[in-house]
Design a protein around this motif. Structure first.
Motif, PDB file in Angstrom:
ATOM      1  N   LEU A 174     -40.920  16.893 -14.888  1.00  0.00           N
ATOM      2  CA  LEU A 174     -40.732  16.055 -16.070  1.00  0.00           C
ATOM      3  C   LEU A 174     -39.909  16.787 -17.136  1.00  0.00           C
ATOM      4  CD1 LEU A 174     -41.504  13.340 -17.424  1.00  0.00           C
ATOM      5  CD2 LEU A 174     -43.510  14.528 -18.354  1.00  0.00           C
ATOM      6  N   ALA A 175     -40.229  18.049 -17.374  1.00  0.00           N
ATOM      7  CA  ALA A 175     -39.499  18.841 -18.369  1.00  0.00           C
ATOM      8  C   ALA A 175     -38.039  19.038 -17.965  1.00  0.00           C
ATOM      9  CB  ALA A 175     -40.183  20.192 -18.571  1.00  0.00           C
ATOM     10  N   HIS A 229     -40.268  15.006 -23.031  1.00  0.00           N
ATOM     11  CA  HIS A 229     -39.827  16.360 -22.672  1.00  0.00           C
ATOM     12  C   HIS A 229     -40.857  17.398 -23.136  1.00  0.00           C
ATOM     13  CE1 HIS A 229     -37.151  19.670 -21.825  1.00  0.00           C
ATOM     14  NE2 HIS A 229     -37.232  20.082 -23.083  1.00  0.00           N
ATOM     15  N   GLY A 238     -43.843  17.506 -20.924  1.00  0.00           N
ATOM     16  CA  GLY A 238     -43.532  18.251 -19.707  1.00  0.00           C
ATOM     17  C   GLY A 238     -43.504  19.754 -19.940  1.00  0.00           C
ATOM     18  N   SER A 296     -45.664  18.755 -11.546  1.00  0.00           N
ATOM     19  CA  SER A 296     -45.175  17.458 -12.034  1.00  0.00           C
ATOM     20  C   SER A 296     -44.711  17.571 -13.487  1.00  0.00           C
ATOM     21  CB  SER A 296     -46.243  16.376 -11.886  1.00  0.00           C
ATOM     22  OG  SER A 296     -47.408  16.729 -12.585  1.00  0.00           O
ATOM     23  N   TYR A 297     -45.388  18.402 -14.276  1.00  0.00           N
ATOM     24  CA  TYR A 297     -44.932  18.640 -15.651  1.00  0.00           C
ATOM     25  C   TYR A 297     -43.591  19.366 -15.669  1.00  0.00           C
ATOM     26  CZ  TYR A 297     -49.543  17.292 -17.339  1.00  0.00           C
ATOM     27  OH  TYR A 297     -50.685  16.600 -17.634  1.00  0.00           O
ATOM     28  N   TRP A 298     -43.432  20.315 -14.759  1.00  0.00           N
ATOM     29  CA  TRP A 298     -42.178  21.055 -14.644  1.00  0.00           C
ATOM     30  C   TRP A 298     -41.029  20.096 -14.341  1.00  0.00           C
ATOM     31  CZ3 TRP A 298     -40.282  25.822 -15.469  1.00  0.00           C
ATOM     32  CH2 TRP A 298     -39.061  26.149 -14.876  1.00  0.00           C
TER      33      TRP A 298
END
Length: 131
Positions: A46-47, A20, A23, A42-44
């Protein structure tokens, strides 16, 4: 709960929290540095996915999390995320507010994190209140 089960659960939650944070860092960096959305999307995702899983984990473990400040402040963070929609230009300020609130939720004293907004006192266990 056996000691093995406790450690497996603890390691799983710690791993999920670590993912988390990766992300959150990627998405926050992208927003704060105003890089193209496709760079940090993609990080968003994932978070958001890991954040929802962490919230679900807490609620399933003990619904009282929702009335303790650690849960209430987490829901406020979700509310701040929702403000991204009507106030897109304020994303950097909202991200900073969310990060600062996260520090309070994660590293604040347990008396603060476990404070029940309903009972107006610290609630540490299921035994302290009925329901």
């Amino acid at each position: 709960m056996t000691e093995t089960h406790f450690w497996l659960q603890r390691l799983a939650k710690t791993g999920l929290r670590a993912i988390h944070i990766v992300g959150v860092c990627g998405a926050s960096g992208g927003i704060l540095l105003a890089v193209p959305k496709d760079t940090w999307l993609s990080y968003w995702i994932l978070a958001m996915v890991t954040g929802l899983l962490l919230m679900l984990w807490e609620v399933v473990r003990d619904w009282r999390w929702l009335i303790q400040l650690k849960g209430v402040l987490t829901l406020i963070k979700v509310g701040l995320l929702l403000l991204f929609i009507p106030f897109a230009s304020a994303k950097p300020a909202l991200i900073i507010a969310i990060i600062l609130l996260s520090v309070v939720v994660s590293h604040g004293p347990s008396g603060l994190r476990h404070y029940s907004i309903i009972h107006r006192r610290r609630i540490d266990s299921k035994k302290e209140i009925k329901g």
